[in-house]
Design a protein around this motif. Structure first.
Motif, PDB file in Angstrom:
ATOM      1  N   UNK A 173       1.473   5.301  -8.602  1.00 37.43           N
ATOM      2  CA  UNK A 173       1.389   4.030  -7.895  1.00 37.43           C
ATOM      3  C   UNK A 173       1.931   4.149  -6.480  1.00 37.43           C
ATOM      4  N   UNK A 174       3.053   4.828  -6.330  1.00 38.59           N
ATOM      5  CA  UNK A 174       3.654   4.983  -5.014  1.00 38.59           C
ATOM      6  C   UNK A 174       2.849   5.946  -4.157  1.00 38.59           C
ATOM      7  N   UNK A 175       2.419   7.046  -4.750  1.00 38.60           N
ATOM      8  CA  UNK A 175       1.750   8.093  -3.987  1.00 38.60           C
ATOM      9  C   UNK A 175       0.367   7.683  -3.519  1.00 38.60           C
ATOM     10  N   UNK A 176      -0.349   6.924  -4.299  1.00 38.55           N
ATOM     11  CA  UNK A 176      -1.729   6.587  -3.960  1.00 38.55           C
ATOM     12  C   UNK A 176      -1.891   5.197  -3.378  1.00 38.55           C
ATOM     13  N   UNK A 177      -0.920   4.325  -3.564  1.00 33.70           N
ATOM     14  CA  UNK A 177      -1.023   2.980  -3.011  1.00 33.70           C
ATOM     15  C   UNK A 177      -1.981   2.091  -3.758  1.00 33.70           C
ATOM     16  N   UNK A 178      -2.298   2.394  -5.053  1.00 33.28           N
ATOM     17  CA  UNK A 178      -3.229   1.560  -5.799  1.00 33.28           C
ATOM     18  C   UNK A 178      -2.453   0.410  -6.416  1.00 33.28           C
ATOM     19  N   UNK A 191      -8.376  -2.077   1.253  1.00 29.88           N
ATOM     20  CA  UNK A 191      -8.101  -2.746  -0.001  1.00 29.88           C
ATOM     21  C   UNK A 191      -7.154  -1.910  -0.823  1.00 29.88           C
ATOM     22  N   UNK A 192      -6.634  -2.560  -1.867  1.00 27.04           N
ATOM     23  CA  UNK A 192      -5.764  -1.817  -2.757  1.00 27.04           C
ATOM     24  C   UNK A 192      -6.489  -0.609  -3.307  1.00 27.04           C
ATOM     25  N   UNK A 193      -5.814   0.503  -3.227  1.00 24.20           N
ATOM     26  CA  UNK A 193      -6.430   1.722  -3.705  1.00 24.20           C
ATOM     27  C   UNK A 193      -7.415   2.318  -2.752  1.00 24.20           C
ATOM     28  N   UNK A 346      -0.115  -9.239 -25.350  1.00 25.56           N
ATOM     29  CA  UNK A 346      -0.671  -8.639 -24.135  1.00 25.56           C
ATOM     30  C   UNK A 346      -0.883  -9.699 -23.059  1.00 25.56           C
ATOM     31  N   UNK A 347      -1.338 -10.880 -23.457  1.00 29.68           N
ATOM     32  CA  UNK A 347      -1.570 -11.950 -22.480  1.00 29.68           C
ATOM     33  C   UNK A 347      -0.285 -12.321 -21.745  1.00 29.68           C
ATOM     34  N   UNK A 348       0.805 -12.466 -22.480  1.00 33.00           N
ATOM     35  CA  UNK A 348       2.070 -12.848 -21.848  1.00 33.00           C
ATOM     36  C   UNK A 348       2.620 -11.720 -20.972  1.00 33.00           C
ATOM     37  N   UNK A 349       2.475 -10.466 -21.425  1.00 37.99           N
ATOM     38  CA  UNK A 349       2.934  -9.342 -20.609  1.00 37.99           C
ATOM     39  C   UNK A 349       2.152  -9.282 -19.303  1.00 37.99           C
ATOM     40  N   UNK A 350       0.833  -9.453 -19.371  1.00 42.26           N
ATOM     41  CA  UNK A 350       0.011  -9.425 -18.157  1.00 42.26           C
ATOM     42  C   UNK A 350       0.340 -10.612 -17.262  1.00 42.26           C
ATOM     43  N   UNK A 351       0.595 -11.772 -17.858  1.00 48.04           N
ATOM     44  CA  UNK A 351       0.975 -12.941 -17.051  1.00 48.04           C
ATOM     45  C   UNK A 351       2.269 -12.683 -16.286  1.00 48.04           C
ATOM     46  N   UNK A 352       3.211 -12.008 -16.929  1.00 44.77           N
ATOM     47  CA  UNK A 352       4.464 -11.667 -16.242  1.00 44.77           C
ATOM     48  C   UNK A 352       4.197 -10.699 -15.097  1.00 44.77           C
ATOM     49  N   UNK A 353       3.314  -9.723 -15.304  1.00 48.19           N
ATOM     50  CA  UNK A 353       2.976  -8.764 -14.245  1.00 48.19           C
ATOM     51  C   UNK A 353       2.302  -9.478 -13.069  1.00 48.19           C
ATOM     52  N   UNK A 354       1.366 -10.378 -13.365  1.00 51.21           N
ATOM     53  CA  UNK A 354       0.679 -11.116 -12.297  1.00 51.21           C
ATOM     54  C   UNK A 354       1.676 -11.959 -11.518  1.00 51.21           C
ATOM     55  N   UNK A 355       2.582 -12.633 -12.235  1.00 47.95           N
ATOM     56  CA  UNK A 355       3.593 -13.438 -11.551  1.00 47.95           C
ATOM     57  C   UNK A 355       4.473 -12.572 -10.653  1.00 47.95           C
ATOM     58  N   UNK A 356       4.822 -11.367 -11.122  1.00 48.01           N
ATOM     59  CA  UNK A 356       5.642 -10.472 -10.308  1.00 48.01           C
ATOM     60  C   UNK A 356       4.895 -10.035  -9.051  1.00 48.01           C
ATOM     61  N   UNK A 357       3.578  -9.779  -9.176  1.00 48.08           N
ATOM     62  CA  UNK A 357       2.785  -9.387  -8.009  1.00 48.08           C
ATOM     63  C   UNK A 357       2.746 -10.509  -6.992  1.00 48.08           C
ATOM     64  N   UNK A 358       2.461 -11.729  -7.449  1.00 46.42           N
ATOM     65  CA  UNK A 358       2.360 -12.871  -6.537  1.00 46.42           C
ATOM     66  C   UNK A 358       3.692 -13.131  -5.849  1.00 46.42           C
ATOM     67  N   UNK A 396      -4.717  -8.674  -7.856  1.00 43.15           N
ATOM     68  CA  UNK A 396      -5.059  -9.192  -9.183  1.00 43.15           C
ATOM     69  C   UNK A 396      -6.394  -8.625  -9.652  1.00 43.15           C
ATOM     70  N   UNK A 397      -7.354  -8.506  -8.728  1.00 42.49           N
ATOM     71  CA  UNK A 397      -8.643  -7.912  -9.094  1.00 42.49           C
ATOM     72  C   UNK A 397      -8.465  -6.459  -9.531  1.00 42.49           C
ATOM     73  N   UNK A 398      -7.597  -5.727  -8.840  1.00 42.48           N
ATOM     74  CA  UNK A 398      -7.316  -4.342  -9.244  1.00 42.48           C
ATOM     75  C   UNK A 398      -6.722  -4.290 -10.637  1.00 42.48           C
ATOM     76  N   UNK A 399      -5.836  -5.239 -10.958  1.00 38.19           N
ATOM     77  CA  UNK A 399      -5.232  -5.293 -12.285  1.00 38.19           C
ATOM     78  C   UNK A 399      -6.285  -5.592 -13.351  1.00 38.19           C
TER      79      UNK A 399
END
Length: 762
Positions: A173-178, A191-193, A346-358, A396-399
């Motif tokens: 993630x750090x090395x490629x910037x995706x 764009x991302x990645x 999985x839905x709640x874990x992904x929701x937490x990840x999306x919230x962290x990104x935003x 979010x689209x990348x995710x």
């Protein structure tokens, strides 16, 4: 390499075999066992044991012990607990009520030497012990049966392996910037990645997801490989989290779920029995009853503590349950996730990840705003400051693109195995949203490519036009220009793979065969097209896909219908672990190498786009005497013909296109000169009607204005221009291309001048 190091760390421990639980394997026995904890230390040849149980009546019994390893029976013995050589006071006879026995006993050398050394070295050995107690009075009827899987304390299910895998993914993630962070630091320029070399973050996580999804098939996995695949569950969004599971149970209970059949609390007390009859406990360690003995001859001890009528605080108990599991259910419930909770987890874990990104992107936006108030921040961040919502959308689209395959799997599994109407509704809505987003971008990219092809002859603008690159490049940035469309079959590949595993759950042969076909089709596409911009990208992707195809082919060995021996299955599992671990180590090395190389090299697509932008800026600064004048870009270069004559060849198509694009952005100086000449002549002609025309005018009676003599070079037009007159204050004149009077079209809106511009290529 890190996985192998983690496995090797257990070798230095003592050579110990032990039971980690047990199951009652017979129905309605008169004797129930609540605790069986037995450990054999090969170093000092001793056995430590702790046994507790209950009996409905006093019974005289005989004991039958069988030990199997990798499907082969390696030990079998029947003994009488009341015999002098094998006397066990608590089993001679079995008392009524609760009884217990614990102690330490030395094992004779002839029995200790029967245990092979390999049993202490191989992780997750497939060894199992079964003890039956048969009544002497009732014709040998079984009154008790317990089973246990033996372990040597070594396993491929190690937390350190998951941490290392997370570290590799984080390094990618750090090395490629995706990621959204990569989009932020790029200042909106990509764009991302954008244009990252392989293996990128998406490809690395996709590799981990593939290994995790391999562990979800309904086949007879050997314990060593089943434990190994659990290490990569994090890549599919599955994490053991007891508080989260309890919250999901409450949600399911309020929306139609049946918690009496499937819940976290119930799973804590349930022993999982796999198709190979081995057992397991959840990651939380709350399972109760399991496995039995390593060698029940331990009970011929003299150094035994016995008790009768105690309370039996065993690890098992009458409330303990057993459940046969396979496929996706077996995989997720090893992680303390009930199968009905899988999608919501999985839905709640992904929701937490999306919230962290935003929140992270908005936090950077706030920091930049304060920075702008008190100082000047780097210009590269100006684009992000203005278009931060676009950065959020790209992240979010990348995710979504990253998780689409496993999301399809979990949603289809929820439809077929879920019991909450609300969870099923959420699965349908989110799957429709994810699919709709990917379908929308697919349509936009295809329509944009079609328009570019109609306007410019090819869709290279997807890479060359910055505004298009920023919006859509995360789908095709690593592909060659001719293969920008390859992201579509990749999305279809992810969709098909998820559907096959989820819809075929419980049918291992169907799952393995379908997945093998899908993986082979993608491999064939990669070998045929070699679509990646970098040669290293083609090699890495082809190698990864070859390993995937071979892995699925090996999984066919575990299919129960083929009846392959367990020893062969175990060897195949170990080979799979070795190959997949080695490839993971190679990917980690390549990620580090690419991170270093990225400091020295530029993404080829980005480099070409920047060169074109620089060329266009240079074109905007042309002057009439500049050597880069647009007329000179399309010059005829002299060449030697086949017969010795001199010929001329026009400039390359790329040069022509770049020249025309540059001139379309900035009016050519010759057009300005022609307009000035025409205006000056009109002014003079209107003040002197009798002028006999000391200046030759442009007329339709002379050379055609355009379209009929394209073979005449532009240099001839320039050389044929009339000299500049003194009375026009040295204004340039129109080219002399004919004779006669003024074309009347000049007095009707300047059609002739427009014709001249059309001839010039505008």
């Amino acid at each position: 390499m890190l996985a192998i190091s983690a496995l090797a760390s257990g070798v230095v421990c003592d050579n110990i075999l032990s039971t980690i639980g047990f199951t009652n394997c017979g129905p309605n026995e008169a004797i129930q066992v609540q605790r069986v904890d037995i450990a054999y230390n090969h170093g000092n040849k001793t056995i430590t044991f702790d046994v507790e149980g209950t009996s409905t009546k006093v019974q005289n019994v005989t004991a039958e012990l069988r030990v199997t390893a990798y499907g082969n029976e390696i030990y079998a013995n029947t003994f009488d607990p009341c015999h002098r050589s094998t006397f066990v006071s608590q089993l001679c006879p079995v008392p009524e009520g609760t009884f217990g026995a614990r102690g330490v006993q030395e094992i004779p050398a002839e029995f200790a030497d029967m245990v092979p050394n390999i049993a202490f070295q191989v992780p997750d050995i497939a060894a199992q012990a079964t003890l039956k107690l048969n009544s002497k009075e009732d014709g040998g009827e079984s009154v008790a049966c317990i089973q246990s899987r033996v372990t040597n304390g070594k396993t491929t299910d190690l937390a350190v392996v998951s941490y290392v895998a997370c570290g590799v993914a984080g390094l990618a993630l750090i090395a490629t910037g995706v990621s959204a962070l990569g989009a932020v630091l790029s200042g909106g320029g990509a764009a991302a990645g954008g244009g990252t070399p392989s293996p990128s973050f998406t490809e690395t996580v996709g590799w981990f997801q593939g290994m995790a999804m391999n562990g979800m098939l309904s086949v007879n996995y050997p314990p060593v490989y089943r434990s190994f695949t659990k290490n990569f569950a994090f890549s599919t969004g599955l994490l053991p989290w007891s508080q989260l599971q309890q919250g999901i149970d409450d949600f399911r209970g309020a929306t139609g779920g049946d918690l009496t059949k499937d819940s976290f609390e119930l799973l804590r007390k349930t022993t999982l029995v796999f198709p190979d009859e081995s057992t397991s406990q959840s990651s939380e360690g709350f399972m109760g009853a399991k496995r039995a003995l390593q060698d029940f001859s331990v009970l011929l001890a003299r150094q035994i503590e016995t008790s009768v009528g105690g309370e039996g605080g065993g690890s098992g108990g009458s409330d303990d349950l057993t459940k046969t599991v396979e496929g996706i259910q077996a995989y997720v419930e090893q992680l303390s996730v009930p199968q009905s909770n899988t999608f919501m987890t999985v839905l709640l874990i992904v929701a937490i990840v999306v919230a962290a990104i935003v929140v992270s992107i908005l936090l950077v936006k706030v920091v930049l705003e304060f920075w702008a108030l008190f100082g000047s921040f780097p210009q590269s961040l100006a684009g992000f400051r203005e278009h931060y919502w676009g950065s959020i959308a790209r992240a979010i689209t990348s995710l979504i693109l990253l998780l689409y395959g496993v999301w399809v799997l979990y949603c289809v599994f929820q439809f077929t195995h879920g019991d909450s109407w609300a969870a099923k509704t959420l699965a349908g809505v989110t799957l429709a949203i994810f699919t709709g987003i990917l379908a929308f971008f697919t349509w936009k990219i295809w329509s944009t490519a079609r328009k570019l092809k109609q306007a410019e002859g090819d869709p290279s603008g997807l890479y060359e036009k910055k505004e298009i690159w920023v919006k859509y490049s995360l789908f095709y940035d690593s592909y060659k220009k001719d293969y920008w469309w390859l992201f579509v079959p990749v999305i279809l590949y992810m969709f098909a793979k998820g559907c096959i595993i989820a819809a075929g759950n419980g049918h291992g042969l169907v799952q393995a065969s379908g997945q093998l076909i899908v993986e082979a089709l993608l491999l064939g596409l990669l070998l045929w097209k070699k679509p990646f911009e970098r040669r290293s990208g083609n090699i890495i992707h082809i190698v990864i896909q070859v390993v995937r195809v071979l892995s699925v082919a090996c999984i066919l060995v575990f299919v129960e219908q083929f009846g392959i021996r367990q020893t062969t299955q175990t060897i195949t599992g170990v080979v799979l672990i070795a190959v997949q671990s080695a490839l993971t180590g190679i990917l980690a090395i390549l990620i580090i190498w690419n991170a270093v190389e990225a400091c020295c090299k530029t993404n080829p697509h980005r480099k070409r786009r920047k060169e074109m932008e620089k060329m266009q800026r240079d074109m905007d600064t042309l002057t009439p005497l500049d050597a880069r004048n647009s007329l000179l870009l399309d010059r005829k270069d002299p060449e030697l013909g086949p017969n010795g004559e001199t010929t001329f060849s026009m400039a390359s198509t790329v040069e022509k296109r770049q020249s025309i694009k540059a001139r379309s952005a900035t009016p050519d100086v010759y057009d300005k000169a022609a307009a000035a000449t025409y205006n000056s002549y009109r002014h003079k002609n209107s003040t002197s009607n009798g002028s006999n025309g000391s200046y030759r005018a442009l007329t339709t009676q002379g050379a055609p204005m355009y379209g009929h003599q394209r073979d005449q070079s532009r240099e001839n037009l320039v050389s044929g221009a009339a000299p500049v007159g003194q009375d026009l204050e040295r204004q340039p004149t129109l080219p002399n291309v004919g004779s006669g009077g003024w074309d009347s079209s000049y007095d009707n809106g300047g059609a002739g001048y427009s014709g001249y511009r059309q001839y010039r290529g505008f």
